[in-house]
Enzyme design. Structure first.
Site, PDB file in Angstrom:
ATOM      1  N   ASP A  95      10.139   1.069  42.763  1.00 53.96           N
ATOM      2  CA  ASP A  95      10.105  -0.145  41.949  1.00 53.96           C
ATOM      3  C   ASP A  95       8.820  -0.220  41.135  1.00 53.96           C
ATOM      4  OD1 ASP A  95      10.625  -2.622  40.903  1.00 53.96           O
ATOM      5  OD2 ASP A  95      10.161  -3.730  42.724  1.00 53.96           O
ATOM      6  N   ASP A 297      10.980  -2.060  32.857  1.00 51.94           N
ATOM      7  CA  ASP A 297      11.231  -2.136  34.290  1.00 51.94           C
ATOM      8  C   ASP A 297      12.283  -1.116  34.692  1.00 51.94           C
ATOM      9  OD1 ASP A 297      11.021  -3.224  36.910  1.00 51.94           O
ATOM     10  OD2 ASP A 297      12.816  -4.425  36.566  1.00 51.94           O
TER      11      ASP A 297
END
Length: 420
Positions: A95, A297
């Site tokens: 992440d 992201d």
């Protein structure tokens, strides 16, 4: 919630572990690992995969825009790594939107099911605890002290991990990295974790893998949605941009003091077809309170734009796509879907081009990076949606693209590539 104690080290050992700086030398020349999409082995239809990805993406957006001391969940890619001595293999979610490295640990007062054995620190010769007065302990949003540093890491979907902040040797690819600080979770729960036994944070905070290693470079190349090929993550080095025939574009990475873990980039405008969409330049700016702006992201599937900009972009597509019939969007919870002609793909259709005008880089995307296909319903949908308070350049638009983070110079670069 009471936590059972983990094996204790002497106070001198704890102090030393909290002071030893990690060296990027362990990754000299870089380490390359494979990434697996969380839905790769689900066995679902294309329609079901899209539904799950959209739901996951919307869920993650809500965690990203929340302005409480909570962290994003529901990421998209998994890496296989190992922990301890002897090494115990496990899968972790990767992440770029969070920092903490953690895995489930024994003794476990509340752990969810995982396919690999739960890590037992008492059986590892390299496990250590971290002192409460260490900088890494203080970097946690929520921590407490009971001889060593205890952490509580909450996600906005009510998922959580709690335990002891420790140090351990991690094996990433073929490289062993001693002394990484990580969360040894004795109590963990949440839908965000179902596919893996922990997290590897690649954000810019002090607890992330990147920051702890003192690394300034990493990159990834994501395979197209639904592909059986593995994506790749390279840590500690960047591909040689001179080795590609494709143009390499770069844009500054911007820091937001309110949200220092995220990778912000400056979006100045958007072109659809031959039309520069009428979007005020302030739409994607970071506001004084830290809201707004655009982040890139790896864990968000869709691309999200501030609602005022999204509406104009969607209207531009609607006005320019006149030779295709619209279809029911409710199946996928997306706003703009069309019937897909037989034996066609987005890249073979005459769809309006899409250009994102980043600072210093005009990125023209192939149609397959902004229109997704569901062959079950013979439809294509625009993989964008509206947001408020934060825009996100999602991973669907990043597929078949080498994305390179040069943190030493605060530069993000990208070029077209055949990933996998």
């Amino acid at each position: 919630m009471a936590l059972e104690p983990l094996p204790k080290l002497s106070s001198l050992t704890v102090l030393l572990l909290s002071l030893i700086p990690l060296s990027s030398g362990a990754f000299a020349g870089g380490v390359r690992v494979e990434l697996t999409h969380v839905h790769a082995n689900a066995g679902d239809s294309e329609a079901k995969l899209i539904q799950r990805a959209v739901a996951s993406s919307r869920h993650r957006l809500s965690t990203l825009v929340d302005r409480a001391p909570l962290h994003a969940g529901k990421t998209e890619y998994i890496v296989d790594i190992a922990i301890g001595t002897p090494a115990l293999a496990f899968s972790a979610l990767v992440d770029t939107g969070s920092d903490l490295i953690w895995t489930q640990c024994k003794p476990c007062s509340n752990c969810y099911w995982q396919s690999s054995p739960v890590f037992d620190p008492s059986k590892s010769s390299t496990f250590g605890t971290i002192a409460c007065d260490s900088m890494l302990c203080k970097a946690l949003d929520q921590h407490s002290c009971n001889a060593s540093c205890h952490y509580s890491y909450m996600y906005t979907d009510h998922s959580y991990t709690e335990g002891v902040l420790g140090t351990e040797t991690f094996t990433i690819g073929s490289t062993s990295v001693p002394g990484l600080a990580f969360g040894c979770g004795n109590s963990n729960d949440g839908v965000a974790f179902a596919e893996a036994a922990g997290f590897v944070g690649l954000g810019r905070g002090k607890l992330s893998l990147i920051s702890q290693m003192g690394l300034t470079e990493f990159s990834y190349c994501l395979t197209p949605f639904g592909s059986r090929k593995k994506s790749t993550l390279s840590i500690g080095s960047l591909p040689n941009p001179n080795a590609t025939a494709h143009p390499v574009m770069s844009t500054p990475i911007v820091r937001n003091k309110s949200w220092p873990s995220f990778y912000y980039i400056t979006l100045n405008g958007i072109t659809v077809g031959g039309t520069v969409v009428d979007i005020p330049s302030s739409t994607f700016a970071i506001n004084g309170d830290g809201s707004g702006g655009m982040i890139i992201d790896s864990g968000t599937w869709l691309t999200y734009l501030e609602y005022s900009a999204y509406d104009k972009v969607a209207d531009a597509f609607t006005a320019q796509i006149k030779n295709m019939n619209t279809t029911d969007q409710s199946l996928f919870d997306l706003d703009l879907c069309y019937e897909l002609p037989p034996k066609s793909t987005p890249d073979t259709l005459n769809l309006p081009k899409l250009i994102f005008h980043f600072q210093g880089a005009d990125l023209e995307l192939p149609p397959g990076n902004y229109f997704g296909v569901d062959s079950d319903t013979s439809s294509i949908c625009l993989m964008m949606a509206e947001s408020s308070g934060l825009s996100v350049f999602g991973n669907f638009m990043q597929q078949n693209m080498q994305v390179m983070y040069d943190l030493g110079n605060d530069v993000l670069s990208f070029y077209s590539a055949e990933c996998g």
